[in-house]
Write a protein that holds these residues in place. Structure first.
Motif, PDB file in Angstrom:
ATOM      1  N   ILE A  60       0.752  -1.023  -0.024  1.00  9.63           N
ATOM      2  CA  ILE A  60       0.173  -0.031  -0.095  1.00  9.63           C
ATOM      3  C   ILE A  60       0.907   1.118   0.030  1.00  9.63           C
ATOM      4  O   ILE A  60       1.746   1.368   0.767  1.00  9.63           O
ATOM      5  N   LYS A  61       0.769   2.151  -1.054  1.00 10.94           N
ATOM      6  CA  LYS A  61       1.658   3.345  -1.184  1.00 10.94           C
ATOM      7  C   LYS A  61       0.706   4.525  -0.499  1.00 10.94           C
ATOM      8  O   LYS A  61      -0.276   4.763  -0.993  1.00 10.94           O
ATOM      9  N   ALA A  67       5.990   2.967   1.209  1.00 11.73           N
ATOM     10  CA  ALA A  67       4.952   1.750   0.873  1.00 11.73           C
ATOM     11  C   ALA A  67       5.077   0.929   2.477  1.00 11.73           C
ATOM     12  O   ALA A  67       6.067   0.928   3.035  1.00 11.73           O
ATOM     13  N   TYR A  68       3.897   0.655   2.431  1.00  9.76           N
ATOM     14  CA  TYR A  68       3.408  -0.293   3.724  1.00  9.76           C
ATOM     15  C   TYR A  68       3.071  -1.874   3.163  1.00  9.76           C
ATOM     16  O   TYR A  68       2.609  -1.714   2.087  1.00  9.76           O
ATOM     17  N   TYR A  69       3.395  -2.775   3.830  1.00  8.65           N
ATOM     18  CA  TYR A  69       3.348  -4.190   3.512  1.00  8.65           C
ATOM     19  C   TYR A  69       2.253  -4.842   4.462  1.00  8.65           C
ATOM     20  O   TYR A  69       2.469  -4.593   5.898  1.00  8.65           O
ATOM     21  N   HIS A  80      -8.330   0.257   2.786  1.00 10.30           N
ATOM     22  CA  HIS A  80      -7.477   1.218   3.853  1.00 10.30           C
ATOM     23  C   HIS A  80      -7.731   2.554   3.519  1.00 10.30           C
ATOM     24  O   HIS A  80      -7.995   2.994   2.729  1.00 10.30           O
ATOM     25  N   PHE A  81      -7.397   3.352   4.663  1.00 15.45           N
ATOM     26  CA  PHE A  81      -7.394   4.606   4.914  1.00 15.45           C
ATOM     27  C   PHE A  81      -5.946   5.265   4.933  1.00 15.45           C
ATOM     28  O   PHE A  81      -5.330   4.673   6.061  1.00 15.45           O
ATOM     29  N   ILE A  82      -5.520   6.108   4.085  1.00 13.37           N
ATOM     30  CA  ILE A  82      -4.171   6.511   4.251  1.00 13.37           C
ATOM     31  C   ILE A  82      -4.192   7.888   4.432  1.00 13.37           C
ATOM     32  O   ILE A  82      -4.695   8.845   3.986  1.00 13.37           O
ATOM     33  N   SER A  85      -1.244  13.357   5.999  1.00  7.16           N
ATOM     34  CA  SER A  85      -0.516  14.322   6.727  1.00  7.16           C
ATOM     35  C   SER A  85       0.679  13.461   7.442  1.00  7.16           C
ATOM     36  O   SER A  85       1.715  13.727   7.498  1.00  7.16           O
ATOM     37  N   CYS A  86       0.307  12.379   8.084  1.00  3.56           N
ATOM     38  CA  CYS A  86       1.396  11.587   8.964  1.00  3.56           C
ATOM     39  C   CYS A  86       1.636  10.355   8.210  1.00  3.56           C
ATOM     40  O   CYS A  86       2.585   9.730   8.628  1.00  3.56           O
ATOM     41  N   ASP A  87       0.942   9.868   7.220  1.00  3.75           N
ATOM     42  CA  ASP A  87       1.484   8.927   6.355  1.00  3.75           C
ATOM     43  C   ASP A  87       1.087   7.528   6.885  1.00  3.75           C
ATOM     44  O   ASP A  87       1.922   6.642   6.486  1.00  3.75           O
ATOM     45  N   VAL A  88       0.252   7.541   7.827  1.00  5.14           N
ATOM     46  CA  VAL A  88       0.027   6.231   8.535  1.00  5.14           C
ATOM     47  C   VAL A  88      -1.219   5.562   7.779  1.00  5.14           C
ATOM     48  O   VAL A  88      -2.184   6.323   7.280  1.00  5.14           O
ATOM     49  N   VAL A  89      -1.202   4.164   7.565  1.00  3.30           N
ATOM     50  CA  VAL A  89      -2.109   3.526   6.932  1.00  3.30           C
ATOM     51  C   VAL A  89      -2.999   2.687   7.960  1.00  3.30           C
ATOM     52  O   VAL A  89      -2.506   2.258   8.730  1.00  3.30           O
ATOM     53  N   TYR A  90      -4.191   2.848   7.692  1.00  2.00           N
ATOM     54  CA  TYR A  90      -5.209   2.287   8.607  1.00  2.00           C
ATOM     55  C   TYR A  90      -5.995   1.300   7.987  1.00  2.00           C
ATOM     56  O   TYR A  90      -6.502   1.491   6.823  1.00  2.00           O
TER      57      TYR A  90
END
Ligand SMILES: [Zn+2]
Ligand SMILES: [Zn+2]
Length: 132
Positions: A60-61, A67-69, A80-82, A85-90
């Motif tokens: 997930i970019k 990139a998150y895996y 996902h919700f990305i 601002s903080c670049d965190v993936v939920y």
């Protein structure tokens, strides 16, 4: 004796399986260090590329290119919700397209196209960034 890369790869898969949220390469390196494993980034990327090819891992970019895996095969498909601002993936609980039985086939240019997977990711500002 096990090859060093095999040890790293096995541990990396365990870390991804145990994680409740997608992890970045830096987060994976931090976790591996806790197990006295210090692979370089190239090794990690190679392992992840292979896992992606085997569809064991989803990438997930974020809009910043991070990139998150996430381990794919032991959990139901979800989106996902990305946070921009903080670049965190939920992880979202469920998939909007599946819950609402949206016919993705109907969106295609013609009926000879075949849908194999989809992503329905939302990009925006998370609650903690919104209040800051
Ligand atoms: Zn945020
Ligand atoms: Zn997820």
């Amino acid at each position: 004796m096990l090859h060093r890369k095999t040890i790293v790869s096995t541990k990396l898969i365990t870390i991804l399986k145990d994680s409740h949220q997608p992890l970045s390469v830096n987060q994976l390196i931090t976790e591996l260090r806790k197990h006295q494993l210090t692979p370089n980034k190239t090794t990690i990327y190679r392992i992840l590329e292979k896992l992606k090819k085997n569809q064991e891992v989803i990438e997930i970019k974020t809009s910043h290119g991070t990139a998150y895996y996430e381990y794919a095969t032991h959990q139901p498909h979800h989106d996902h919700f990305i946070c921009n601002s903080c670049d965190v993936v939920y992880c979202l609980d469920q998939c909007h397209l599946e819950t609402n039985k949206i016919n993705t086939q109907a969106l295609l240019p013609n009926k000879n196209f075949i849908v194999q997977s989809h992503e329905f990711n939302l990009h925006g500002i998370c609650a903690s960034c919104a209040t800051n």
